[in-house]
Design a protein around this motif. Structure first.
Motif, PDB file in Angstrom:
ATOM      1  N   PRO A 167     -64.202  29.486 -22.424  1.00  0.00           N
ATOM      2  CA  PRO A 167     -63.377  28.448 -23.046  1.00  0.00           C
ATOM      3  C   PRO A 167     -61.911  28.571 -22.659  1.00  0.00           C
ATOM      4  O   PRO A 167     -61.483  29.576 -22.070  1.00  0.00           O
ATOM      5  CB  PRO A 167     -63.576  28.707 -24.542  1.00  0.00           C
ATOM      6  CG  PRO A 167     -63.828  30.181 -24.625  1.00  0.00           C
ATOM      7  CD  PRO A 167     -64.586  30.540 -23.373  1.00  0.00           C
ATOM      8  N   GLN A 168     -61.134  27.554 -22.999  1.00  0.00           N
ATOM      9  CA  GLN A 168     -59.695  27.591 -22.717  1.00  0.00           C
ATOM     10  C   GLN A 168     -59.002  28.690 -23.506  1.00  0.00           C
ATOM     11  O   GLN A 168     -58.144  29.398 -22.992  1.00  0.00           O
ATOM     12  CB  GLN A 168     -59.054  26.245 -23.092  1.00  0.00           C
ATOM     13  CG  GLN A 168     -59.384  25.104 -22.158  1.00  0.00           C
ATOM     14  CD  GLN A 168     -58.601  23.858 -22.507  1.00  0.00           C
ATOM     15  OE1 GLN A 168     -57.418  23.927 -22.832  1.00  0.00           O
ATOM     16  NE2 GLN A 168     -59.249  22.711 -22.467  1.00  0.00           N
ATOM     17  N   SER A 176     -68.375  21.103 -24.698  1.00  0.00           N
ATOM     18  CA  SER A 176     -68.761  21.662 -25.999  1.00  0.00           C
ATOM     19  C   SER A 176     -70.094  21.090 -26.479  1.00  0.00           C
ATOM     20  O   SER A 176     -70.903  21.803 -27.090  1.00  0.00           O
ATOM     21  CB  SER A 176     -67.664  21.385 -27.027  1.00  0.00           C
ATOM     22  OG  SER A 176     -66.455  22.028 -26.657  1.00  0.00           O
ATOM     23  N   THR A 233     -63.234  18.802 -22.578  1.00  0.00           N
ATOM     24  CA  THR A 233     -63.678  19.897 -23.438  1.00  0.00           C
ATOM     25  C   THR A 233     -64.751  19.431 -24.416  1.00  0.00           C
ATOM     26  O   THR A 233     -65.697  20.174 -24.713  1.00  0.00           O
ATOM     27  CB  THR A 233     -62.479  20.508 -24.198  1.00  0.00           C
ATOM     28  OG1 THR A 233     -61.548  21.029 -23.227  1.00  0.00           O
ATOM     29  CG2 THR A 233     -62.917  21.630 -25.126  1.00  0.00           C
ATOM     30  N   THR A 251     -63.464  22.713 -15.140  1.00  0.00           N
ATOM     31  CA  THR A 251     -62.408  21.757 -15.490  1.00  0.00           C
ATOM     32  C   THR A 251     -61.080  22.438 -15.188  1.00  0.00           C
ATOM     33  O   THR A 251     -60.930  23.642 -15.396  1.00  0.00           O
ATOM     34  CB  THR A 251     -62.433  21.346 -16.978  1.00  0.00           C
ATOM     35  OG1 THR A 251     -61.912  22.405 -17.786  1.00  0.00           O
ATOM     36  CG2 THR A 251     -63.828  20.984 -17.433  1.00  0.00           C
ATOM     37  N   ASP A 256     -63.702  26.349 -18.370  1.00  0.00           N
ATOM     38  CA  ASP A 256     -62.803  25.342 -18.937  1.00  0.00           C
ATOM     39  C   ASP A 256     -61.365  25.835 -18.767  1.00  0.00           C
ATOM     40  O   ASP A 256     -60.909  26.707 -19.501  1.00  0.00           O
ATOM     41  CB  ASP A 256     -63.138  25.129 -20.421  1.00  0.00           C
ATOM     42  CG  ASP A 256     -62.516  23.849 -20.974  1.00  0.00           C
ATOM     43  OD1 ASP A 256     -61.886  23.103 -20.201  1.00  0.00           O
ATOM     44  OD2 ASP A 256     -62.656  23.609 -22.186  1.00  0.00           O
TER      45      ASP A 256
END
Length: 308
Positions: free
Chosen positions: A84-85, A49, A45, A190, A159
């Protein structure tokens, strides 16, 4: 193949002294699906980022579509979509409005037909007038992907996109990813679900403790590092592996009906011919045999284990 992301000498050390990334050099090819694998806290991450301009780097450079992501931040960021997660959406907005708003943030003109197409591709069209707060977790994840695609990026970062998503929705997302790739979008993924990387990735990178320990074509990686197993279905059950066969390190199934022999695909000789001769000498007959290759997950666990 031309590189769309070029990373050179990239590192990140926080004020506490924690070294999150250690001199990363990596090129992402235009139009590929690149899977970045690593255990929790490995730096996945953080790397994403920094590329997307959310976290400042300590050293090195990142170029996206030829643009430096710091000196030409706006141009570089327009090329990128990020999922994003964390689920971060406007709970009381409708699906259509929140995706349209994300497009507007990039200075793009209104394009309702495009937004409707994106929602349709993600099986969200029927939910377009629903408020985000009423959606399930899997549907909210799809909205995040729609928001990331709203400004028509050429690169999409996913992610952990299927965290908390059921199997059916996960398969749907795989189909979306394949369609995006067919349209020329570069995808960096990911995931903790290594079968996703095995299913979709063109190349695989493994990161551990902030260090990129391997980047390889998926097929080549599985050929180079994968092991094969030969399983023999025995004509008669065995109570134990005979001493005469000890050199082959055979594994006997709990019910004594199968023997498994592991061998290295890179070795000059597999030893299978010697094994079959030794079985005949020991009077052990078999009805059938099958081979299997180690999965990407097994290879990943082995690589990370070596790097501890």
């Amino acid at each position: 193949m031309q590189s769309i992301i070029e990373i050179a000498g990239l590192s990140k050390t926080y004020a506490t002294g924690f070294e999150a990334l250690k001199t990363i050099d990596l090129d992402i090819r235009q139009g590929e699906i690149f899977a970045l694998l690593g255990p929790n806290g490995a730096g996945k991450t953080t790397l994403i980022s920094i590329i997307c301009g959310i976290v400042n780097k300590s050293t090195g450079s990142v170029r996206i579509g030829g643009c430096d992501n710091v000196l030409e931040a706006r141009k570089a960021r327009e090329l990128v979509g990020l999922v994003p997660q964390e689920l971060a959406t406007d709970a009381f907005e409708t699906v259509f409005d929140t995706v349209s708003f994300s497009r507007g943030l990039f200075g793009k003109s209104r394009a309702p037909e495009l937004i409707e197409k994106i929602l349709g591709d993600l099986s969200l069209f029927d939910k377009r007038n629903d408020k985000i707060i009423t959606l399930s977790g899997g549907m909210k994840r799809r909205v995040m992907i729609a928001k990331a695609l709203s400004h028509e990026p050429r690169i999409l970062f996913l992610d952990e996109p299927t965290a908390g998503v059921d199997v059916e929705l996960r398969r749907d997302m795989w189909q979306v990813v394949r369609r995006l790739k067919a349209d020329g979008v570069t995808i960096i993924l990911t995931t903790h679900y290594i079968e996703e990387a095995e299913e979709m990735a063109d190349r695989v990178g493994v990161i551990n403790k902030g260090e990129l320990i391997l980047v390889e074509e998926k097929a080549a990686l599985m050929t180079k590092l994968g092991k094969k197993a030969l399983t023999l279905e025995l004509a008669e059950r065995l109570g134990e592996v005979p001493e005469a066969l000890a050199a082959f390190a055979l594994t006997l199934s709990p019910d004594g009906s199968e023997l498994t022999y592991n061998y290295d695909t890179k070795a000059e000789r597999t030893g299978i011919t010697r094994l079959l001769a030794a079985l005949a000498d020991a009077g052990i007959r078999f009805r059938d045999l099958r081979t299997s290759q180690s999965s990407l997950e097994e290879i990943f666990v082995e690589l990370v284990g070596r790097n501890k």
